[in-house]
Design a protein around this motif. Structure first.
Motif, mmCIF file in Angstrom:
data_model
loop_
_atom_site.group_PDB
_atom_site.id
_atom_site.type_symbol
_atom_site.label_atom_id
_atom_site.label_comp_id
_atom_site.label_asym_id
_atom_site.label_seq_id
_atom_site.Cartn_x
_atom_site.Cartn_y
_atom_site.Cartn_z
ATOM 1 N N ARG A 255 33.486 30.291 40.741
ATOM 2 C CA ARG A 255 33.538 31.750 40.671
ATOM 3 C C ARG A 255 34.716 32.231 41.500
ATOM 4 N N TRP B 263 19.646 40.266 47.140
ATOM 5 C CA TRP B 263 20.819 39.771 46.423
ATOM 6 C C TRP B 263 20.748 38.247 46.473
ATOM 7 N N LEU C 286 19.047 33.177 37.777
ATOM 8 C CA LEU C 286 19.332 33.391 39.191
ATOM 9 C C LEU C 286 18.114 33.165 40.081
ATOM 10 N N SER D 106 24.634 37.598 35.361
ATOM 11 C CA SER D 106 24.815 36.779 36.564
ATOM 12 C C SER D 106 26.100 35.978 36.506
ATOM 13 N N SER D 107 26.660 35.686 37.685
ATOM 14 C CA SER D 107 27.891 34.896 37.742
ATOM 15 C C SER D 107 27.643 33.439 37.377
ATOM 16 N N SER E 33 22.299 28.145 46.882
ATOM 17 C CA SER E 33 21.934 29.551 46.682
ATOM 18 C C SER E 33 22.064 30.282 48.021
ATOM 19 N N GLU F 111 26.129 29.036 43.629
ATOM 20 C CA GLU F 111 27.433 28.431 43.354
ATOM 21 C C GLU F 111 27.297 26.917 43.246
ATOM 22 N N TYR G 89 23.045 34.759 45.162
ATOM 23 C CA TYR G 89 24.271 34.208 44.581
ATOM 24 C C TYR G 89 24.149 32.688 44.557
ATOM 25 N N SER H 17 21.387 34.089 49.824
ATOM 26 C CA SER H 17 20.542 35.265 49.555
ATOM 27 C C SER H 17 20.365 36.103 50.812
ATOM 28 N N ILE I 87 33.310 37.055 44.428
ATOM 29 C CA ILE I 87 32.253 36.769 45.406
ATOM 30 C C ILE I 87 32.267 37.830 46.503
ATOM 31 N N SER J 240 31.041 41.330 45.524
ATOM 32 C CA SER J 240 29.636 41.501 45.136
ATOM 33 C C SER J 240 28.640 41.184 46.239
ATOM 34 N N HIS J 241 29.041 40.396 47.250
ATOM 35 C CA HIS J 241 28.080 39.910 48.241
ATOM 36 C C HIS J 241 28.658 39.994 49.649
#
Length: 594
Positions: A436, A404, A143, A43-44, A393, A408, A406, A395, A441, A444-445
């Motif tokens: 990140r 998914w 995550l 995970s990032s 978060s 930050e 993410y 999603s 970012i 990946s998303h």
């Protein structure tokens, strides 16, 4: 335990050269463990943000050494070992009968020492010649653990809504993989591949620490290493006591108010900090703070409240950058610092209260400790740092209907210091996570970063200006959900020694049709449509010292860098900028008037 540095030096059992060599080796082991975890993670939030901790502890849970990663993760390893022992005893078992060579434990229960439930501690017992002599341990933010909303959660009913909780749970038993536990975790997270991969990376990291620690014992002998660890803890305690003794005795008091609990928007939450210095002991009392709340916006006492206090005090008094002598990072430095919080309060919630969203409260508390100690030791503290972060978060689901997620951390900034400007766009106070890269970012998303830059308004003016927070704007390419564990929309940072403060943070939902919705600092499961944008502004740091004492050249440099306008330079600093240059005569005249 030794009470002075001289006594610690006189009472040590090992010569100073060997002591420092072993101390350096222990620190290196803890550091290597963390880097192993980072490089092996999926995970990032671990790989890029480094939201982890790593360390070596004695068999009874005293911290011998820690890695330089996220401070909140390291102090909590002590509490997690203690909570694990407490759990085993509550089950009617003897810990040393349960713990055996080849075991690996996981633990994330916030009422048993965890910092909060997404942070899973992995603890591996180290045996030598049949005896349990130490623990190697890592802590990392995962995550997703299956909470009410993906990734993070704020508006929760109780601790059971946080997701999958583990108390002293073996994932390896005597070297054998416990498949049922791994299956349980896989079946109860939205991102099983990532979570299980990160957990295995933690375990590998602990094995590296175990191997290195046993190699150190083979080189120096068990007695020598254990005695060195004890001497280093005594020395760490004595250094801290020496620093505390330099603070005038007395009680220093500050009060502030958090935005809300994530549900009751009109009710701010009191944070009451009393710092009392008595000789070589320092007490932080939070008991007059608000009562625990009926959401997840509480703080685990042993896992988060205590480590945050330990860290901010150690940072103020024993910053390794400002000291020439070797400063061991171990339990000894915590011994002179005593933390109190009333049971049933925000900083010491009782079961079954949730305590999943806790980072902003300890940031804010740490900032109030800085403010309180600015009275007796202004030369050792900064002005107000952005005492918050927007922990978010993101999603959604992909074309295969798989989640998914993410996570930050949106940084604020440090306040100005007695001889330096505040740092820009960094995680302030009690956490140290990194950002990140934008390219990663977007790769990946389904998110597009429109801009990510320093915040240019709300300058914390001073002889040494506050650092600048950041601005970020995100466009959603598909329907997405966010949860924000934030604060700081109703307060800013404070100035010191004549410096100015800075305004609050700001969050906006900008719909594709142009409508703008002001968002509170906390939302749970908030929806965005494809094409919608999300705007974030974090708090700037406060200024230190009279802004009119700032050299005009420094003001001009900030203007050239786009951090302030010519109007701000004139109004806040008395510096007149015409045609991109300083008008020295006009500046001298304006400064005389201000």
């Amino acid at each position: 335990m030794a009470t002075t540095t001289d006594e610690a030096i006189e009472s040590r059992e090992i010569d100073p050269v060997t002591l420092q060599v072993i101390g350096g080796e222990l620190d290196t082991i803890a550091q290597e463990m963390g880097h192993k975890l980072i490089r092996s993670s999926y995970s990032s939030i671990i790989r890029e943000s480094e939201d982890i901790g790593s360390g070596i502890l004695t068999a009874d849970g005293k911290q011998i050494a820690e890695g330089d990663f996220t401070p909140m993760h390291v102090g909590t390893l002590i509490a997690s070992v203690k909570g694990m022992y407490e759990t085993i005893e509550e089950r009617g078992q003897e810990p040393e009968e349960v713990i055996q060579e080849g075991d690996v434990f996981i633990h994330n229960h916030p009422h048993y020492g965890a910092t909060h439930s997404p942070d899973i501690a992995v603890m591996l017992p180290v045996f030598y010649e049949g005896d349990h002599i130490a623990w190697t341990a890592t802590n990392a933010h995962h995550l997703d653990i299956g909470a009410a909303t993906p990734g993070l959660a704020v508006d929760l009913e109780d601790v059971y809504a946080e997701g999958t909780l583990f108390k002293a749970t073996k994932v390896y038993d005597g070297g054998d993989r416990v498949d049922a536990v791994w299956q349980l975790l896989e079946d109860n997270t939205r991102t099983p591949r990532t979570v299980l991969g990160d957990l295995q990376a933690q375990i590998s990291s602990c094995h590296v620490g175990k191997r290195r620690y046993l190699e150190l014992i083979e080189e120096y002998g068990l007695d020598e290493v254990q005695q060195a660890s004890e001497d280093l803890m005594n020395y760490g305690e004595s250094l801290m006591r020496s620093e505390i003794e330099d603070i005038p005795d007395g009680t220093y008091h500050e009060v502030g108010y958090l935005d809300d609990d994530g549900r009751n928007r009109d009710q701010q939450l009191k944070v009451d900090v009393k710092v009392t210095v008595e000789g070589s002991d320092l007490y932080v009392d939070l008991s007059d703070s608000a009562d625990e709340v009926l959401t997840g916006y509480n703080i685990p006492f042993h896992g988060s409240t205590e480590p945050a206090v330990y860290f901010i005090i150690r940072t103020i008094l024993m910053d390794t950058y400002t000291h020439e002598e070797y400063i061991p990072q171990n339990s000894g430095t915590f011994e002179p610092v005593h933390v109190e919080a009333r049971e049933g309060s925000l900083f010491n919630p009782q079961p079954p209260r949730s305590a999943m969203a806790r980072i902003n409260q300890v940031d804010f508390m740490a900032d109030l400790i800085l403010k309180a100690l600015s009275e007796p030791i202004p030369e050792k503290v900064s002005a107000g740092s952005g005492p918050h972060c927007y922990f978010i978060s993101y999603s959604g689901t992909d074309e295969n209907d798989e989640y998914w997620v993410y996570i930050e951390v949106n940084e604020s900034a440090y306040g100005g210091r007695p001889d330096k400007d505040g740092l820009d766009a960094v995680d302030a106070l009690v956490h140290n996570t990194k950002n990140r890269p934008v390219e990663d970012i977007e790769l990946s998303h389904p998110l597009r970063l429109e801009h990510y830059r320093l915040r240019e308004d709300g300058h914390g003016a001073g002889e040494y200006r506050g650092g600048h927070g950041h601005e970020r704007e995100v466009t959603f390419l598909t329907e997405s959900t966010i949860t924000i564990e934030g604060d700081g929309n109703k307060y800013g940072s404070w100035g010191l020694e004549g410096g100015q403060g800075a305004p609050s943070g700001e969050l906006k939902h900008i719909k594709s049709d142009g409508e703008v919705i002001e968002l509170p600092s906390k939302v749970s499961g908030y929806k965005f449509e494809a094409g919608d944008r999300f705007s974030i502004k974090s708090i700037n740091g406060g200024g230190y010292g009279d802004p009119l004492d700032r050299p005009p050249e420094k003001v001009h440099e900030d203007y050239v860098n786009g951090l302030i306008t010519a109007k701000t330079a004139a109004e806040d600093y008395g510096v007149v900028i015409e045609d991109e240059k300083i008008d020295e005569q006009a500046t001298a005249e304006l400064r005389k008037k201000q």
